[in-house]
Design a protein around this motif. Sequence first.
Motif, PDB file in Angstrom:
ATOM      1  N   ALA A 147       7.225  19.981 -32.460  1.00 27.55           N
ATOM      2  CA  ALA A 147       8.395  20.416 -31.694  1.00 27.55           C
ATOM      3  C   ALA A 147       8.303  19.950 -30.253  1.00 27.55           C
ATOM      4  O   ALA A 147       7.222  19.966 -29.647  1.00 27.55           O
ATOM      5  N   ASP A 148       9.435  19.548 -29.701  1.00 29.40           N
ATOM      6  CA  ASP A 148       9.511  19.172 -28.295  1.00 29.40           C
ATOM      7  C   ASP A 148       9.076  20.356 -27.428  1.00 29.40           C
ATOM      8  O   ASP A 148       9.371  21.509 -27.720  1.00 29.40           O
ATOM      9  N   LYS A 149       8.378  20.076 -26.359  1.00 29.17           N
ATOM     10  CA  LYS A 149       7.841  21.116 -25.484  1.00 29.17           C
ATOM     11  C   LYS A 149       8.933  22.013 -24.915  1.00 29.17           C
ATOM     12  O   LYS A 149       8.689  23.198 -24.634  1.00 29.17           O
ATOM     13  N   VAL A 201      20.800  18.043 -26.925  1.00 27.01           N
ATOM     14  CA  VAL A 201      20.962  18.228 -25.478  1.00 27.01           C
ATOM     15  C   VAL A 201      20.188  19.490 -25.111  1.00 27.01           C
ATOM     16  O   VAL A 201      20.406  20.544 -25.697  1.00 27.01           O
ATOM     17  N   PHE A 202      19.291  19.368 -24.158  1.00 26.71           N
ATOM     18  CA  PHE A 202      18.409  20.489 -23.828  1.00 26.71           C
ATOM     19  C   PHE A 202      19.101  21.462 -22.880  1.00 26.71           C
ATOM     20  O   PHE A 202      19.730  21.057 -21.892  1.00 26.71           O
ATOM     21  N   SER A 203      18.953  22.741 -23.187  1.00 19.12           N
ATOM     22  CA  SER A 203      19.788  23.773 -22.584  1.00 19.12           C
ATOM     23  C   SER A 203      19.547  23.974 -21.096  1.00 19.12           C
ATOM     24  O   SER A 203      20.465  24.378 -20.385  1.00 19.12           O
ATOM     25  N   MET A 204      18.350  23.733 -20.606  1.00 19.48           N
ATOM     26  CA  MET A 204      18.057  23.987 -19.200  1.00 19.48           C
ATOM     27  C   MET A 204      18.042  22.721 -18.342  1.00 19.48           C
ATOM     28  O   MET A 204      18.334  22.771 -17.157  1.00 19.48           O
ATOM     29  N   ASP A 205      17.701  21.591 -18.933  1.00 19.99           N
ATOM     30  CA  ASP A 205      17.658  20.333 -18.173  1.00 19.99           C
ATOM     31  C   ASP A 205      18.903  19.481 -18.390  1.00 19.99           C
ATOM     32  O   ASP A 205      19.179  18.579 -17.593  1.00 19.99           O
ATOM     33  N   GLY A 206      19.614  19.731 -19.477  1.00 24.08           N
ATOM     34  CA  GLY A 206      20.844  18.993 -19.720  1.00 24.08           C
ATOM     35  C   GLY A 206      20.638  17.561 -20.142  1.00 24.08           C
ATOM     36  O   GLY A 206      21.604  16.798 -20.259  1.00 24.08           O
ATOM     37  N   ASP A 357      11.021  27.026  -6.015  1.00 23.79           N
ATOM     38  CA  ASP A 357      10.602  28.360  -5.607  1.00 23.79           C
ATOM     39  C   ASP A 357      11.639  29.406  -6.033  1.00 23.79           C
ATOM     40  O   ASP A 357      12.848  29.209  -5.859  1.00 23.79           O
ATOM     41  N   ASN A 358      11.165  30.541  -6.567  1.00 25.86           N
ATOM     42  CA  ASN A 358      12.077  31.579  -7.036  1.00 25.86           C
ATOM     43  C   ASN A 358      12.957  32.131  -5.923  1.00 25.86           C
ATOM     44  O   ASN A 358      14.176  32.254  -6.072  1.00 25.86           O
ATOM     45  N   VAL A 383      12.321  28.795 -17.668  1.00 28.76           N
ATOM     46  CA  VAL A 383      11.973  27.395 -17.386  1.00 28.76           C
ATOM     47  C   VAL A 383      10.509  27.365 -16.943  1.00 28.76           C
ATOM     48  O   VAL A 383       9.938  28.402 -16.583  1.00 28.76           O
ATOM     49  N   PRO A 384       9.868  26.193 -16.967  1.00 28.29           N
ATOM     50  CA  PRO A 384       8.455  26.127 -16.571  1.00 28.29           C
ATOM     51  C   PRO A 384       8.226  26.594 -15.139  1.00 28.29           C
ATOM     52  O   PRO A 384       9.137  26.571 -14.301  1.00 28.29           O
ATOM     53  N   ALA A 385       7.010  27.032 -14.866  1.00 27.51           N
ATOM     54  CA  ALA A 385       6.640  27.499 -13.525  1.00 27.51           C
ATOM     55  C   ALA A 385       6.949  26.437 -12.479  1.00 27.51           C
ATOM     56  O   ALA A 385       6.812  25.230 -12.712  1.00 27.51           O
TER      57      ALA A 385
END
Length: 410
Positions: A147-149, A201-206, A357-358, A383-385
């Motif tokens: 699976a894709d990361k 199509v990836f949901s967070m990076d588009g 940064d958050n 999403v990743p840190a």
Amino acid sequence: MTSSIIEQLRDTLTHLKSQQQYRHLPNLEHQGRYVVHNGHTLLNIASNDYLGLGSDSEMQAEFFSQLEALSAVQLPKMSATSSRLLTGNDTQLQALESEMQEWYHTAVCRQDMPTPKSVLVLNSGYHANIGILPALTTLPVNTLVLADKLVHASIIDGLRLSQNKLVSYRRYRHNDYEHLAKFIEQAGPTVERIIIVTESVFSMDGDRADLPQLVRLKAKDARIELYVDEAHAIGVLGETGLGLAEETKTLADIDYLVGTFGKAFASVGAYIMCDDVIKQWLINHMRPLIFSTALPPINHAWTRFILAKMPTLNDQRNHLAKLSTKISQAINQSQQTTPIRQNVTYESPIVPYILGDNARTIAKAQQLQAAGFYALPIRPPTVPANTARIRLVMNAKLTSEDCEQLIQQL
């Protein structure tokens, strides 16, 4: 529940707040293209209503006028009241599956790849991904799932629910097909089956998966099956809106083509397009299908109404592509750090504005809201840190003027 447990929960929630990772449900009122939030009317650039159909009052009025022409007996029911295996397999649902199947067949025949596929409609994309993968891996076959990361949480949960001891899992680096190929090469002769899982199509990076490249990898090894989630591409890409697989002419090469109705379709539910034997297997082994009440027939009637129009919405898809490309280009030109995309050709309506940064991301979202845009911060663990972002989502109801004003704020 004991007071000590309550205190632990409270302390953990306080820690989330300190890390700027605390979630809460917003109070919203929808008014067409806008939402009313905390007394302010804001342009909605956070939803997945890519074609703007969810706020299209004229289309909704047309649908209801069609219902008015029906007799009381013909009106779709407001609830299925039971699972599909009991009494929930309504005529609206069966008709939807038939029409989805016809849509697929028309597309593959146009591409000179007449491969028969059946359609199974499910309650949601989450139900689909947590149910299909465990059902597919119940056979006593040595199986490797790759699976894709960056696949969606629902796919990750589906992998976790696959308890067969003969199944192993690896995550390849995002869209890194050399890394994926190494995993395939390392699969010894005892591995009888390899399932590659990705979003289109990836949901967070588009960004997009390279479906032709995955098809070429599949052609090199007879053990490989492709599982592609088109949730964010269906309705948006392709000559008739059938997604990235239609656009890249890979429809017939994908074994499990999954998608949802809750985004560009502005409805609810999901589907899988697959071999009919697989469909029957899922009906017999997919727990979310077997043990869930089916969706209301009125919802399936609305989905059918949208489906009939979907191939004709190319003007909306083209407008959406122009807006999305314009925003992507502006972000690439203005960001002081490494651009989030080197390629500014159109990929999807999802445009991530990565701030890292958050706290900075939350402040930027608040600034955009103060300027009249309903934009939301996306933070870890979604999403990743260190990749917190504003997830800008274009839709076909936005105008070029809306886009220019947003660019000024970015």
